[in-house]
Design an enzyme around this catalytic site. Structure first.
Site, mmCIF file in Angstrom:
data_model
loop_
_atom_site.group_PDB
_atom_site.id
_atom_site.type_symbol
_atom_site.label_atom_id
_atom_site.label_comp_id
_atom_site.label_asym_id
_atom_site.label_seq_id
_atom_site.Cartn_x
_atom_site.Cartn_y
_atom_site.Cartn_z
ATOM 1 C CE LYS A 2 60.612 61.722 19.489
ATOM 2 N NZ LYS A 2 62.596 61.158 20.603
ATOM 3 C CG HIS A 5 69.675 59.707 20.288
ATOM 4 N ND1 HIS A 5 70.682 61.176 19.811
ATOM 5 C CD2 HIS A 5 69.084 59.716 19.683
ATOM 6 C CE1 HIS A 5 69.880 61.914 19.719
ATOM 7 N NE2 HIS A 5 68.806 61.270 19.467
HETATM 8 MG MG LIG Z 1 65.246 59.994 22.282
#
Ligand SMILES: [Mg+2]
Length: 362
Positions: free
Chosen positions: A168, A299
């Protein structure tokens, strides 16, 4: 005929297995909306969708008040007909997240029932392009982890045979993102695939700067750099960088993917079977992407996406985030970072009925 004679929806709160944070949110519990169907000839079908913490009861109400009563009497062998029939009952609230999530729980149940009745596993019924799908690890790359932990997790993932790791980004100071990425790249070597995910947290100028800074690091894709409803900004970003741009987890219809593909706004698409309204639309998105020569890297929801990515020729890779362990009796089969699509008739999820009942909240 195999007509739907009973339809029921419940809500189950599944605790998260690990703290998950990104640039814009944290994932505290999975609100899991479950649909159970039964047909006149005794075929069961179970499907589900989810939210990461809000709106679950709204999805449940949409199902109980509108969608489920509308599908009684429909033929479970005809997902296109059932989906279209249900969709026409939701005109006032489409396209929208709550409605798409409700349609998905129903549609997955229809596919489960259809596959069970035909004695076929989902991966084959939906196309059967291949049986095994590569997995990449997301669980080691959350934003709150410090750099040492991030490096250690990524090395462990590489050594464990995963086909890549996702990290991230979107720290308040962008230099921190680059430092973290650089440290990880140095530790794992040049050949190990790394993806980065900004969760819509950037403006165009910042996304361009980040993409430029990441280009030398050999990143497999930059995911959700910008707000998902800004297609033109994605087109401009794609034009300005050699980094592949991945988009899709925050889109809720086939038409939204069409817009991204037609406007060269995504290099990789990431449809989420729950958020796009189920398996029926998910397959359309995958085929549409194939026509544009664009790969699909779905996802979340690996328990469904392994079978779906296996079904289509352009299913590239699936993200490893186990989230159903608390309510299932068997895990996905994974060998050296390769998941094997379940071969049981249906969607292939072995639910633990007692655990579901224990965690049921509505
Ligand atoms: Mg994502």
């Amino acid at each position: 005929m195999s007509l739907i004679s009973r339809a029921r929806a419940t809500l189950v709160d599944i605790p998260v297995e690990t703290v998950r944070t990104d640039a814009v949110q944290s994932f505290v519990k999975q609100e899991t909306i479950i649909v159970d169907l039964e047909t006149s000839d005794g075929t069961p079908g179970r499907g589900y969708s989810y939210t990461i913490g809000t709106g679950g009861r709204a999805v449940l109400s949409m199902l109980r008040d509108h969608l489920l009563p509308s599908v009684v009497g429909q033929d479970i062998r005809r997902p296109e007909a059932v989906w279209r029939h249900a969709f026409t009952h939701t005109r006032a609230t489409t396209v929208g997240a709550i409605t798409s999530l409700a349609l998905a729980a129903l549609d997955t149940a229809v596919w489960d029932g259809r596959c069970r009745r035909n004695g076929e596993p989902l991966w084959r019924a939906a196309g059967g392009a291949r049986r095994d799908v590569p997995l990449y690890d997301t669980e080691g790359g959350w934003l709150h982890l410090d750099t040492d932990t991030l490096v250690a997790n990524t090395v462990t993932a590489r050594d464990g045979g995963w086909r890549g790791s996702k990290l991230k980004v979107g720290s308040p100071d962008p230099r921190r993102d680059i430092e973290r990425l650089t440290a990880v790249r140095e530790a794992v070597g040049a050949g190990y695939p790394l993806m980065v995910d900004a969760n819509q947290g950037l403006a165009l100028a910042d996304a361009r700067a980040l993409a430029r800074a990441l280009e030398p690091a050999g990143i497999s894709w930059l995911e959700e750099p910008l707000p998902a409803d800004d297609v033109s900004a994605h087109t401009r970003l794609v034009e300005s960088t050699s980094l592949p741009i991945a988009v899709g987890e925050s889109l809720y219809s086939v038409a939204q993917f069409k817009e991204y593909l037609a406007r060269d706004a995504a290099t990789i698409v990431q449809p989420d079977v729950a958020r796009v309204g189920g398996i029926t639309p998910w397959l359309k998105i995958a085929h549409l992407a194939e026509a544009f020569n664009v790969p699909v890297a779905p996802h979340f929801l690996m328990e469904l996406h392994v079978s779906l990515a296996a079904a289509v020729p352009n299913g590239r890779i699936v993200e490893y985030i186990p989230q159903l362990r608390a309510v299932t009796t068997r895990e996905l089969r994974v060998t050296e970072g390769l998941a094997t699509a379940p071969d049981e008739p249906g969607i292939g999820i072995a639910w633990d009925e007692d655990a579901l009942e224990d965690l049921r909240v509505a």
